[in-house]
Design an enzyme around this catalytic site. Structure first.
Site: not given
Ligand SMILES: *Cc1c(COP(=O)(O)O)cnc(C)c1O
Length: 392
Positions: A35, A144, A283, A331
């Site tokens: 992700k 969550r 800046y 930036m």
């Molecule tokens: C992002 C995520 C992971 C991976 O987490 P890490 O701490 O980077 O290993 C695993 N399970 C879920 C549900 C996540 O959102």
């Protein structure tokens, strides 16, 4: 030399995946989190590497991320970890992505929408022919997404009684498994117990819970007995430890686990400019030359993910010598005092801002995270899209 690039040491990625595999009990599947553009490392290339390395699943957050992978020929099973909206269901199907589900409303709607597909079209996991696989997320204390453990059975029944769906797995996520505090460890124990309660309730009703998975990076090494059927590593694949579950802590438990950072952020000197004593930089004029000197202008800034708050801490490496940033990071640029007639710094020289040792870096993302009150995840993910990823 480009203005700024993220150099990805694939050899280190392979090392990390192999280190992870060494921690796994026989038969445990791996689902690598790709992700957020593979934590900034480039999701397509990293996913291809995962396939080569025998990884079983990929995890994305959004369906759009799955689409990018499918459009680039990635054919591993993909799990989408965030709740997707009804509007995204067609994309989920098109991109053969396995969603997490956690409520009756979505399950019912999903099954209804799937009426308009053929069994071949809706199949998203090779082991469940002609059906649409979902994983049931259970909230055991992360607060969550997920159903509460006592509702898992009811939802599993809804899934197994549906027209098109099949329960391909059950999962949960830990909130404090990256802490070594006794108080947090006990909380994680309770989460694992609640997850088992949910899984057992489903099993005892004669429903196959499918692939059971709960461990992200921290728990898979710290609680190997909880690996169940699959683990979901993210940050450790990219070479950083999950907070307190670090190399020293693991070594103290007799676990040898050697990760190597994968990304180096590399930039260039685009100008070397003489500065008279009393002239100021950037800046806010927070830095003023105390003597006649020279300033190297570097083509990296917060638009690349080199955050302003890194300025006092960055140990920039130019030809293996350490330099600090002078004044505020802009930036698109930042400035470094190099001193008068410095023979070690020339225009167009490479500047390594952070990364693994072999990149010549003098600090890594963990160091910057510790100094600036964040985690390595945020720094890696924060490298922006204009920074080309170059694979070594
Ligand atoms: C992002 C995520 C992971 C991976 O987490 P890490 O701490 O980077 O290993 C695993 N399970 C879920 C549900 C996540 O959102």
């Amino acid at each position: 030399m480009r203005r700024t690039q993220a150099e990805i040491y694939l050899e280190n990625f392979r090392n990390n995946i192999n280190q992870i595999k060494k921690q796994l009990k026989p038969g445990v599947k791996t689902c690598v989190a790709v992700k957020a553009n593979a934590y900034g490392h480039g999701a397509v290339r990293i996913s291809r590497e995962c396939k080569e390395l025998g990884v079983d699943f990929l995890a994305v957050a959004a369906v759009s991320e799955a689409e990018e992978l499918r459009n680039n020929g990635v054919d591993l099973p993909i799990l989408a970890l965030s709740i997707c909206s009804p509007a995204e269901i067609p994309e989920l199907v098109k991109n053969k992505t396995i969603p997490l589900v956690c409520d009756a409303e979505f399950i019912t709607l999903l099954d209804h929408i799937l009426d308009s597909y053929t069994p071949e079209e809706l199949e998203n996991y090779h082991e469940n022919k002609g059906r649409f696989t979902v994983h049931l997320a259970v909230d055991t204390g992360m607060g969550r997404i997920g159903c509460f453990p006592e509702n898992a059975l009811e939802l599993a029944k809804l899934i197994s009684g549906s027209k098109h769906l099949v329960l391909g797995g059950m999962c949960t996520h830990f909130a404090v498994s990256d802490s070594t505090q006794e108080f947090d460890r006990e909380y994680t124990d309770r989460q694992f117990e609640r997850f088992n309660f949910a899984v057992d309730s489903v099993k005892n009703a004669g429903i196959n819970p499918g692939i059971r998975h709960c461990c992200a990076s921290a728990a898979l090494v710290d609680h190997p007995q909880w690996q169940m059927d699959m683990v979901r590593p993210g940050i450790i694949a990219y070479g950083y430890y999950a907070d307190q579950i670090n190399r020293e802590y693991l070594a103290s438990k007799g676990i040898e686990f050697n990760l190597k950072p994968v990304m180096a952020l590399v930039s260039a000197v685009c100008a070397v400019r003489p500065f008279d004593k009393g002239m100021s930089v950037s800046y806010g004029h927070t830095w003023t030359a105390q003597k006649d000197t020279e300033i190297a202008v570097i083509t990296a800034g917060y638009g690349d993910g080199l955050l302003r708050r890194f300025a006092p801490f960055i140990k920039a490496s130019i030809n293996s010598k350490e330099y600090t940033i002078s004044g505020r990071i802009c930036m698109d640029q930042c400035m470094i005092e190099i001193g008068k007639n410095n023979p070690d710094v020339k225009r167009w020289d490479k500047v390594v801002l952070f990364g693994p040792e072999e990149s010549g870096a003098l600090c890594d993302a963990q160091y910057l995270a510790d100094k600036t009150g964040t985690i390595s995840y945020e720094i890696l993910t924060g490298i922006t899209s204009r920074v080309p990823r170059v694979y070594l």
